[in-house]
Design a protein around this motif. Structure first.
Motif, PDB file in Angstrom:
ATOM      1  N   SER A 146      29.863  57.911  52.729  1.00  0.00           N
ATOM      2  CA  SER A 146      31.254  58.127  53.112  1.00  0.00           C
ATOM      3  C   SER A 146      32.167  58.160  51.896  1.00  0.00           C
ATOM      4  CB  SER A 146      31.699  57.004  54.047  1.00  0.00           C
ATOM      5  OG  SER A 146      31.528  55.757  53.421  1.00  0.00           O
ATOM      6  N   LYS A 147      31.714  57.612  50.780  1.00  0.00           N
ATOM      7  CA  LYS A 147      32.546  57.464  49.591  1.00  0.00           C
ATOM      8  C   LYS A 147      31.614  57.308  48.388  1.00  0.00           C
ATOM      9  CE  LYS A 147      36.463  54.645  48.278  1.00  0.00           C
ATOM     10  NZ  LYS A 147      37.770  54.430  48.790  1.00  0.00           N
ATOM     11  N   ILE A 158      29.463  55.879  45.470  1.00  0.00           N
ATOM     12  CA  ILE A 158      28.966  54.532  45.168  1.00  0.00           C
ATOM     13  C   ILE A 158      28.563  54.512  43.703  1.00  0.00           C
ATOM     14  CG2 ILE A 158      27.107  52.880  45.647  1.00  0.00           C
ATOM     15  CD1 ILE A 158      27.069  54.024  48.524  1.00  0.00           C
ATOM     16  N   LYS A 185      35.550  38.087  41.113  1.00  0.00           N
ATOM     17  CA  LYS A 185      36.741  38.129  41.974  1.00  0.00           C
ATOM     18  C   LYS A 185      37.929  37.382  41.362  1.00  0.00           C
ATOM     19  CE  LYS A 185      34.916  40.231  45.643  1.00  0.00           C
ATOM     20  NZ  LYS A 185      34.092  40.044  46.805  1.00  0.00           N
ATOM     21  N   SER A 186      37.643  36.520  40.383  1.00  0.00           N
ATOM     22  CA  SER A 186      38.751  35.787  39.758  1.00  0.00           C
ATOM     23  C   SER A 186      39.267  36.504  38.506  1.00  0.00           C
ATOM     24  CB  SER A 186      38.284  34.376  39.374  1.00  0.00           C
ATOM     25  OG  SER A 186      37.275  34.440  38.389  1.00  0.00           O
ATOM     26  N   PHE A 216      39.140  42.802  38.231  1.00  0.00           N
ATOM     27  CA  PHE A 216      38.997  42.999  39.674  1.00  0.00           C
ATOM     28  C   PHE A 216      40.374  43.135  40.325  1.00  0.00           C
ATOM     29  CE2 PHE A 216      38.649  41.597  44.062  1.00  0.00           C
ATOM     30  CZ  PHE A 216      37.576  42.355  44.504  1.00  0.00           C
ATOM     31  N   LYS A 217      41.275  42.259  39.911  1.00  0.00           N
ATOM     32  CA  LYS A 217      42.614  42.281  40.499  1.00  0.00           C
ATOM     33  C   LYS A 217      43.295  43.639  40.261  1.00  0.00           C
ATOM     34  CE  LYS A 217      47.025  39.753  39.994  1.00  0.00           C
ATOM     35  NZ  LYS A 217      47.310  39.108  41.279  1.00  0.00           N
ATOM     36  N   TYR A 259      41.447  46.474  42.262  1.00  0.00           N
ATOM     37  CA  TYR A 259      41.588  46.279  43.714  1.00  0.00           C
ATOM     38  C   TYR A 259      43.018  46.593  44.142  1.00  0.00           C
ATOM     39  CZ  TYR A 259      40.729  44.083  48.296  1.00  0.00           C
ATOM     40  OH  TYR A 259      40.576  43.845  49.630  1.00  0.00           O
ATOM     41  N   GLU A 260      43.979  46.109  43.365  1.00  0.00           N
ATOM     42  CA  GLU A 260      45.374  46.332  43.762  1.00  0.00           C
ATOM     43  C   GLU A 260      45.803  47.782  43.578  1.00  0.00           C
ATOM     44  OE1 GLU A 260      47.829  43.241  42.064  1.00  0.00           O
ATOM     45  OE2 GLU A 260      46.987  41.760  43.454  1.00  0.00           O
ATOM     46  N   LYS A 261      45.147  48.479  42.663  1.00  0.00           N
ATOM     47  CA  LYS A 261      45.443  49.921  42.524  1.00  0.00           C
ATOM     48  C   LYS A 261      44.689  50.748  43.565  1.00  0.00           C
ATOM     49  CE  LYS A 261      46.460  50.293  37.574  1.00  0.00           C
ATOM     50  NZ  LYS A 261      45.801  50.561  36.279  1.00  0.00           N
ATOM     51  N   ASN A 264      37.241  48.646  46.407  1.00  0.00           N
ATOM     52  CA  ASN A 264      37.537  47.913  47.639  1.00  0.00           C
ATOM     53  C   ASN A 264      36.661  46.663  47.725  1.00  0.00           C
ATOM     54  OD1 ASN A 264      35.013  48.828  48.481  1.00  0.00           O
ATOM     55  ND2 ASN A 264      35.853  50.603  49.542  1.00  0.00           N
ATOM     56  N   GLY A 265      36.549  46.107  48.908  1.00  0.00           N
ATOM     57  CA  GLY A 265      35.804  44.847  49.073  1.00  0.00           C
ATOM     58  C   GLY A 265      34.316  44.965  48.786  1.00  0.00           C
ATOM     59  N   GLU A 286      32.215  50.740  45.520  1.00  0.00           N
ATOM     60  CA  GLU A 286      32.606  52.058  46.026  1.00  0.00           C
ATOM     61  C   GLU A 286      33.907  52.459  45.343  1.00  0.00           C
ATOM     62  OE1 GLU A 286      31.027  51.421  50.635  1.00  0.00           O
ATOM     63  OE2 GLU A 286      33.162  51.715  50.263  1.00  0.00           O
ATOM     64  N   ASP A 338      39.870  32.650  27.438  1.00  0.00           N
ATOM     65  CA  ASP A 338      40.791  31.710  28.078  1.00  0.00           C
ATOM     66  C   ASP A 338      39.972  30.466  28.458  1.00  0.00           C
ATOM     67  OD1 ASP A 338      42.167  30.225  29.978  1.00  0.00           O
ATOM     68  OD2 ASP A 338      42.943  31.961  31.050  1.00  0.00           O
ATOM     69  N   ARG A 341      39.898  29.138  32.131  1.00  0.00           N
ATOM     70  CA  ARG A 341      39.087  29.911  33.083  1.00  0.00           C
ATOM     71  C   ARG A 341      37.595  29.709  32.835  1.00  0.00           C
ATOM     72  NH1 ARG A 341      39.075  35.697  33.697  1.00  0.00           N
ATOM     73  NH2 ARG A 341      37.712  35.225  35.448  1.00  0.00           N
ATOM     74  N   GLN A 352      46.876  48.490  51.074  1.00  0.00           N
ATOM     75  CA  GLN A 352      45.535  48.405  50.463  1.00  0.00           C
ATOM     76  C   GLN A 352      44.493  47.960  51.488  1.00  0.00           C
ATOM     77  OE1 GLN A 352      46.410  45.640  47.350  1.00  0.00           O
ATOM     78  NE2 GLN A 352      47.783  47.099  46.355  1.00  0.00           N
ATOM     79  N   ASN A 357      41.182  49.767  52.805  1.00  0.00           N
ATOM     80  CA  ASN A 357      39.865  49.125  52.687  1.00  0.00           C
ATOM     81  C   ASN A 357      39.144  49.048  54.026  1.00  0.00           C
ATOM     82  OD1 ASN A 357      40.197  48.741  49.996  1.00  0.00           O
ATOM     83  ND2 ASN A 357      40.757  46.593  50.130  1.00  0.00           N
TER      84      ASN A 357
END
Lengths: 428, 421
Positions: free
Chosen positions: A254-255, A257, A291-292, A296-297, A300-302, A306-307, A327, A351, A354, B135, B139
């Protein structure tokens, strides 16, 4: 029993023992008090990378792709029937898998452990291959191969591995093609069996609320004292650079990979040093791409990823590479962004805060793993195959310093040693 | 191990599973709504939105860092379906305080995080953040269309939705693309408020702590005014449907949907045992015959949805073996219905199921889901009670269940090769 050695991590209440049976078989035993579940795994150092070898009588043998995997299927068959029939009497759950560098057979059960161990050991030590049962298996494995041919996740990963490596036998397909397996005969399989299933090329790991004696007593029944064959390390020539920087395939998805692989420059570590490298890479992966992470941020935000996103580390004593996968309609942007954050790490340093959080998190997840029989035997076997100890991860983790990570990142993440694979949608 | 169930008010249920032998704890909060397109879509969107952040930790990175700091605790927020229920689950898994370096109680940190995520989400003036909303909509659409990528799952979902196209069960667990598009930051927030008011809630804990702490999670939730949603069991219509879908694939996927009968509802453990014997294990009739004897496939297995009282058989085969595989799958069912199975096969199926129940004792999340499904089915039992029930199943019970199993729908995703590719 020789060379008895105890490995422990008292701070997390875990320990296991290792000893060598007179046959040369390496055995790991991990007592897990108050646990219901028990697990045992026996594994041969025989995977898809062992395709060309010399027999004891001097004969040089080259086998088709998929041979180790085919033999794995066949060792479930014995003169008296199928191993599953025997496990079934106790309710045990049994299975096996073949990877690049090993074949592993295992079961988990809550009761009647001894009987199940008998089944495991007797089937692995008594091959029963006939023209007829080898022929019968071809239809089953052909369907397994076709299933993987339609799996975009596996195809994307494997295409990446083939792009990343130029000559390495890891490029060889674990299950082979349908043509490969139709060329197999009982004779070829028995050659492999004799060559790779001698006790000194096997490892047995057991975990659960059990008595070590139970395991020891079984060993003499199935393994005889014999000639200790010393496996030679494979000679592998592999250039530093990735073979391809970009590879793609089209499938019904579908998208797009993507799998972005980074080939490690250093593959010569063993023992504690290897555990430390593993811990360093795990921390780096979370730090850079988890994910931290700001990576990723940002993506994902752009809406660029995706998940469906993951990153992991694959290693053995023959290869070492990292993968980030997900994906995306813009895989090139994912790659560019990954390198931006790698550059930033080199320019700005780590950092510290972190780093400590991630180390703490990894510590917790290892302690959780130490509490479960199957993941533990699997980890023990995997680490042993690489020449390291499973429990060393805890000690190694605590030794890591921020500066180690920068050095590690330089060896691991380099554009010359990276390959992006993309499975693009096929127009229907 | 000890179980304790409490219902502090109507529609709010606490399940405690006290067990001393874990190094970890497991805590989940589950919200239950009837399976409708609106709920499946809304809850799936919320699963995405609520873990994007809250006022205190306004970003996924900050939540991840909080979890890492708490010894690698894990949080998953998911929407799923069981029978005709849609369930929004917050699940936490964490180290017990006996093993934390300074004795920190991570469980409390997880309770606090849950409170922040659900009662102080990233919302203002009755609306979620609009950029996050866009978003997460995109998703979720990816997730719904992405079911297609795994052809095994895709074929099963197609079979379910075709077999139950006029029943709630036919609705996909992630909802509907058109409804995803229709939601906005305001309407989803309104839906979220409605969910908090209406959904039945179960809180589930498995671990060492003896404290009765669950009020701290549900504070602010009022008694529910509706009943726990139920699942409608539908009888076989009398006509078997067959659907063939050609697609450019190497392997064809054969999926068969069956309706179970009254006996399966009356004798739930016999039904579970029937499934193991027929297709649910590596010594089942399907595995031993379709795979081992006839070499038709690599996998052929059956699974139940016990609330809906249906069963699905799935296999991957060569396109031209369709008739042979389908006939064998039906033939093996007939064998069980006619009592053509040995005492040994029945004993093996019992051993398999008993081992599974016993193994629950080492698996916190399995124990938690045992408490949840037990509650949904009207009685929570300890694994040893389940084991007694397995032992009590007779040959006649199995035959009674099998005789009423009716093939309803055959979905065949047929692999065909397009020339020139």
């Amino acid at each position: 029993m020789k060379e008895n050695k105890v490995f422990s991590a008292p701070q997390v209440g875990a320990e296991y023992e290792r000893f060598i049976h007179k046959s040369g078989l390496t055995v790991y035993f991990m007592k897990m008090p108050h646990k219901t579940k028990k697990a045992a795994m026996i594994s041969a150092k025989f995977g898809s990378i062992n395709y060309s070898f010399t027999m004891k009588d001097g004969r040089a043998v080259t086998v088709p792709n998929g041979t180790a995997h085919f033999l794995e299927h066949k060792l479930f068959e014995g003169k008296s029937g199928n191993a599953f029939d025997f496990y079934a009497k106790t309710g045990a759950k049994a299975n096996a898998y073949t990877s690049n560098d090993k074949t592993a057979y295992y079961f988990t059960c809550s009761d009647r452990f001894e009987e199940n161990l008998d089944v495991l050991l007797s089937f692995v030590t008594h091959p029963f291959l006939t023209e007829e049962n080898v022929e019968k298996e071809k239809g089953i494995i052909a369907q397994e191969i076709k299933m993987y041919e339609d799996e975009p996740g596996w195809q994307g990963y494997f295409t990446m591995v083939q792009g990343l490596y130029q000559q390495h036998p890891i490029r060889r397909d674990i299950a082979g093609t349908v043509e490969d397996i139709y060329s197999l005969t009982p004779e070829i399989l028995m050659d492999c069996y004799h060559r790779f299933y001698h006790p000194s090329n096997l490892i047995l790991a057991v975990a659960g609320d059990l008595d070590r004696k139970v395991v020891e007593e079984k060993l003499d029944l199935y393994f005889e004292q014999g000639e200790q064959l010393k496996e030679e390390k494979l000679e592998i020539q592999e250039p530093d650079q990735a073979g391809e920087r970009y590879v793609e395939k089209r499938m019904l998805v579908s998208k797009p990979i993507f799998h972005l692989g980074f080939k490690d420059q250093q593959t010569d570590l063993i023992g504690f040093a290897l555990s430390k490298k593993e811990a360093e890479v795990e921390i780096l992966l979370e730090y850079l791409f988890g994910k931290s992470s700001p990576f990723f941020k940002e993506l994902y935000e752009k809406g660029i990823i995706n998940g469906e996103f993951d990153c992991w580390y694959d290693l053995s004593d023959y290869f070492s590479f990292c993968v980030i996968s997900g994906e995306s309609d813009q895989p090139k942007e994912v790659e560019a962004c990954a390198f931006r954050y790698i550059e930033r790490l080199f320019e700005e340093g780590l950092d510290e805060q972190r780093f400590l959080e991630i180390r703490n998190g990894l510590y917790g997840s290892i302690v959780m793993e130490l509490d479960h029989a199957y993941p533990m035997v699997n980890r023990i076997v995997g680490n042993f195959m690489n020449g390291s100890e499973a429990i060393d991860m805890i000690g190694a983790l605590m030794e890591i310093k921020a500066e180690d990570l920068i050095e590690r990142a330089k060896k691991m993440f380099d554009a010359e040693r990276a390959c992006m694979s993309v499975i693009n949608p096929l127009q229907q | 191990m000890e179980l304790l169930q409490q219902m502090p008010c109507k529609g709010v249920i606490y399940n405690y599973g006290f067990a001393d032998h874990f190094k970890t704890g497991y805590l989940s909060v589950d919200f239950f709504m009837p399976l409708t397109k609106e709920n499946a879509t809304g809850m799936s969107l919320l699963a995405g939105m609520l873990c994007r952040g809250c006022k205190k930790y306004p970003g996924m990175d900050l939540i991840s860092r909080y979890l890492a700091k708490n010894y690698g605790a894990s949080l998953s927020v998911t929407a799923s379906k069981a029978g005709e229920l849609e369930i929004l689950t917050f699940a936490f898994s964490f180290l017990d305080r006996e093993y934390t370096i300074d004795g920190e109680d991570v469980r409390r940190a997880m309770i606090a995080l849950f409170r922040e995520l659900v009662f102080a989400p990233l919302a203002e003036n009755g609306a979620f953040r609009s950029d996050y909303m866009e978003q997460e909509k995109s998703n979720l659409i990816d997730k719904i269309t992405g079911i297609f990528n795994d052809k095994r799952v895709y074929a099963l979902e197609q079979c379910k939705s075709l077999m139950c196209e006029n029943e709630a069960f036919g609705i996909g667990e992630y909802g509907d693309i058109e409804l995803v598009k229709a939601y906005n930051e305001k309407s989803l927030y309104d839906y979220f408020r409605k969910l908090l008011d209406e959904a039945w809630v179960m809180v589930n804990y498995v671990g060492k702590e003896r404290e009765l702490f669950m009020d701290a999670l549900t504070e602010g939730l009022s008694p529910r005014t509706t009943e726990m949603p139920s699942t409608q069991v539908v009888e076989f219509s009398g006509k078997v449907r067959e659907i063939v879908d050609p697609l450019d694939l190497n392997q064809s996927k054969l999926t068969l949907g069956f309706r179970l009968g009254k006996a399966a509802l009356e004798k739930p453990m016999a039904c579970r045992l029937f499934n193991v014997l027929y297709g649910g294990s590596a010594t089942s009739k399907l595995f031993m015959n379709v795979r081992e004897r006839l070499s038709l496939c690599y996998y052929c297995s059956s699974r139940l949805d016990r609330l809906k009282n249906v069963m699905f058989v799935a296999s991957g085969i060569e396109a031209e073996k369709y008739e042979q595989a389908r006939n064998e799958i039906e033939h093996q069912l007939k064998n069980v219905a006619q009592g053509e199975f040995t005492q040994e096969e029945m004993d093996n199926a019992k051993a398999y199921l008993i081992d599974s129940f016993r193994s629950f004792y080492d698996n916190e999340s399995a124990l938690a889901s045992m408490m949840i499904t037990g509650t949904l089915h009207g009685k929570v039992c300890l694994p040893e009670e389940e084991i007694q029930a397995v032992q009590a199943v007779t040959r006649e019970d199995l035959v009674a269940v099998a005789r009423e199993v009716q093939l309803d729908t055959v979905y065949f995703l047929k692999g065909v090769h397009h020339e020139g590719e």
